[in-house]
Design an enzyme around this catalytic site. Structure first.
Site, PDB file in Angstrom:
ATOM      1  N   ASP A  43       1.090  -1.155  -0.097  1.00 40.75           N
ATOM      2  CA  ASP A  43      -0.109  -0.032  -0.292  1.00 40.75           C
ATOM      3  C   ASP A  43       1.050   1.194   0.005  1.00 40.75           C
ATOM      4  O   ASP A  43       0.397   2.630   0.004  1.00 40.75           O
ATOM      5  CB  ASP A  43      -0.884   0.000   1.498  1.00 40.75           C
ATOM      6  CG  ASP A  43      -0.458  -0.258   2.648  1.00 40.75           C
ATOM      7  OD1 ASP A  43       0.900  -0.323   2.902  1.00 40.75           O
ATOM      8  OD2 ASP A  43      -1.132   0.241   3.281  1.00 40.75           O
ATOM      9  N   SER A  44       2.825   1.456   0.409  1.00 38.84           N
ATOM     10  CA  SER A  44       3.091   2.038  -0.264  1.00 38.84           C
ATOM     11  C   SER A  44       2.869   2.460  -2.086  1.00 38.84           C
ATOM     12  O   SER A  44       3.445   3.486  -2.317  1.00 38.84           O
ATOM     13  CB  SER A  44       4.712   1.901  -0.472  1.00 38.84           C
ATOM     14  OG  SER A  44       4.664   0.316  -0.533  1.00 38.84           O
ATOM     15  N   ASP A  82      -1.122  -6.038  -0.298  1.00 38.20           N
ATOM     16  CA  ASP A  82      -1.660  -5.486   1.047  1.00 38.20           C
ATOM     17  C   ASP A  82      -3.318  -5.096   1.365  1.00 38.20           C
ATOM     18  O   ASP A  82      -3.837  -4.820  -0.065  1.00 38.20           O
ATOM     19  CB  ASP A  82      -0.524  -4.443   1.042  1.00 38.20           C
ATOM     20  CG  ASP A  82       0.280  -4.187   2.107  1.00 38.20           C
ATOM     21  OD1 ASP A  82       0.994  -4.910   3.106  1.00 38.20           O
ATOM     22  OD2 ASP A  82       1.444  -3.430   1.782  1.00 38.20           O
ATOM     23  N   LYS A 112      -0.932  -9.652   3.004  1.00 37.79           N
ATOM     24  CA  LYS A 112      -0.201  -8.783   3.641  1.00 37.79           C
ATOM     25  C   LYS A 112      -1.315  -8.055   4.952  1.00 37.79           C
ATOM     26  O   LYS A 112      -2.103  -7.128   4.478  1.00 37.79           O
ATOM     27  CB  LYS A 112       1.135  -7.882   3.189  1.00 37.79           C
ATOM     28  CG  LYS A 112       2.354  -7.840   4.828  1.00 37.79           C
ATOM     29  CD  LYS A 112       2.761  -7.436   4.469  1.00 37.79           C
ATOM     30  CE  LYS A 112       3.594  -5.858   3.489  1.00 37.79           C
ATOM     31  NZ  LYS A 112       2.948  -5.058   4.585  1.00 37.79           N
ATOM     32  N   GLU A 114      -1.106  -5.456   8.638  1.00 42.45           N
ATOM     33  CA  GLU A 114      -0.653  -5.115   9.601  1.00 42.45           C
ATOM     34  C   GLU A 114      -0.846  -5.717  10.895  1.00 42.45           C
ATOM     35  O   GLU A 114      -1.616  -5.280  11.105  1.00 42.45           O
ATOM     36  CB  GLU A 114      -0.181  -3.619   9.345  1.00 42.45           C
ATOM     37  CG  GLU A 114       0.429  -3.361   7.955  1.00 42.45           C
ATOM     38  CD  GLU A 114       0.694  -1.717   7.731  1.00 42.45           C
ATOM     39  OE1 GLU A 114      -0.172  -1.292   9.022  1.00 42.45           O
ATOM     40  OE2 GLU A 114       1.180  -0.904   6.796  1.00 42.45           O
ATOM     41  N   GLU A 181       9.513  -4.116  10.662  1.00 39.83           N
ATOM     42  CA  GLU A 181       9.690  -2.834  10.218  1.00 39.83           C
ATOM     43  C   GLU A 181      10.651  -1.631  10.878  1.00 39.83           C
ATOM     44  O   GLU A 181       9.683  -1.402  12.421  1.00 39.83           O
ATOM     45  CB  GLU A 181       8.576  -2.144   9.087  1.00 39.83           C
ATOM     46  CG  GLU A 181       8.743  -0.439   8.595  1.00 39.83           C
ATOM     47  CD  GLU A 181       8.257  -0.428   7.573  1.00 39.83           C
ATOM     48  OE1 GLU A 181       7.631  -1.456   7.066  1.00 39.83           O
ATOM     49  OE2 GLU A 181       7.673   1.000   7.135  1.00 39.83           O
TER      50      GLU A 181
HETATM   51  O1  KIV Z   1       3.800  -1.675   1.916  1.00 44.91           O
HETATM   52  C1  KIV Z   1       4.534  -1.721   1.596  1.00 44.91           C
HETATM   53  O2  KIV Z   1       5.704  -1.739   0.765  1.00 44.91           O
HETATM   54  C2  KIV Z   1       5.112  -2.197   2.701  1.00 44.91           C
HETATM   55  C3  KIV Z   1       6.932  -2.352   2.494  1.00 44.91           C
HETATM   56  C4  KIV Z   1       7.485  -1.195   3.568  1.00 44.91           C
HETATM   57  C5  KIV Z   1       7.468  -3.853   3.366  1.00 44.91           C
HETATM   58  O3  KIV Z   1       4.403  -2.738   4.093  1.00 44.91           O
END
Ligand code: KIV
EC number: 2.1.2.11
Length: 274
Positions: A43-44, A82, A112, A114, A181
């Site tokens: 989600d970056s 994510d 993934k 969090e 992280e």
């Molecule tokens: O969203 C992302 O890119 C991440 C990484 C920094 C692990 O969660």
């Protein structure tokens, strides 16, 4: 060989895992051809592709759109997508439904999310729906407002203890791997030694079982800020700017396009139009 959640687990204590983020087809294809183990559609993308200040505005539709593109480019690489902010924190039901969408519509092979202990039930339910889950603890960017900024996590005795408990809870819930992280190097090493699943570090030192970086950071393509843990493997941003400038100058000076870049037509067809 095709990377899967199973090969990820099997690599623990045998071989370091490599992951990068990607958000589009051509980048995913280049990474796949380079032999990367896993691609995270992170989600970056909210920050590096969409220009938001943090990851919070990213939607399920954004994630599905980019996951679809990455999945088309990745053949042997494990694609992990994510779950965005508020797509799984709201309920176990939402977590399973939205994880299912990333697999069914996006074409990812794993998701993934969090969080540690607080997300135990969500992780368990998603795994029970036959969807592999990668955990993510330490600096979890979706909690930026609770943390009061992007800060290293787990430094005090209490915070370090909580981080270890979170890691164990994520493992117990059935995750196949976990991202650590912005965690102190010695703590990440300790957590990695206590888990039977691989840890994937970002800003967590060399004691993790694998590493991940945001690809725009490691290629020098994102200039808003560069975290301390990033190593720049190339300065692609500068190469791009040089090429853009050369193109602009050549078009303005009439150097591009040349004859070889054009398509021919019979003169008699053209003459009839005059
Ligand atoms: O969203 C992302 O890119 C991440 C990484 C920094 C692990 O969660």
């Amino acid at each position: 060989m095709k990377n899967t959640s199973v090969t990820f687990k099997e690599s623990k204590n045998k071989e370091k895992l490599t992951m990068l983020t990607a958000y589009d087809y051509s980048t995913a294809k280049l990474m796949d051809e380079s032999g990367i183990n896993g691609i995270l559609v992170g989600d970056s993308l909210g920050m590096v592709c969409l220009g938001y200040e943090d990851t919070l505005p990213v939607t399920m539709e954004d994630m599905i759109h980019h996951t679809k593109a990455v999945s088309r480019g990745a053949k042997n690489t494990l694609v992990v997508a994510d779950l965005p902010f508020m797509s799984y924190q709201t309920s176990v039901y939402d977590a399973v439904v939205n994880a299912g969408r990333l697999i069914k519509e996006g074409g990812a092979q794993a998701i993934k999310l969090e969080g540690g202990k607080d997300m135990h039930e969500q992780i368990k339910a998603i795994v029970n729906a036959s969807i592999p889950v990668m955990g993510h603890i330490g600096l979890t960017p979706q909690s930026v407002n609770s943390f009061g900024g992007f800060k290293v996590q787990g430094k005090s005795e209490e915070a370090a203890k909580k981080l270890l408990e979170d890691a164990l809870s994520v493992e117990k819930a059935g995750a196949f791997a976990i991202v650590l992280e912005c965690v102190p190097v010695k703590l990440a090493k300790l957590v990695s030694s206590k888990l039977s699943i691989p840890t994937i570090g970002i800003g967590a030192g060399d004691g993790c079982d694998g590493q991940i970086l945001v690809y725009q950071d490691m290629l020098g393509m994102f200039s808003d800020f560069t975290p301390k843990f990033v190593k720049k493997y190339a300065n692609v941003g500068e190469v791009m700017k040089l090429a853009f400038k050369e193109y602009i100058n050549e078009v303005k000076d009439g150097i591009f396009p040349e004859e070889k870049h054009g398509f021919k037509i019979d003169d008699e067809v053209i003459e009839k139009l005059y």
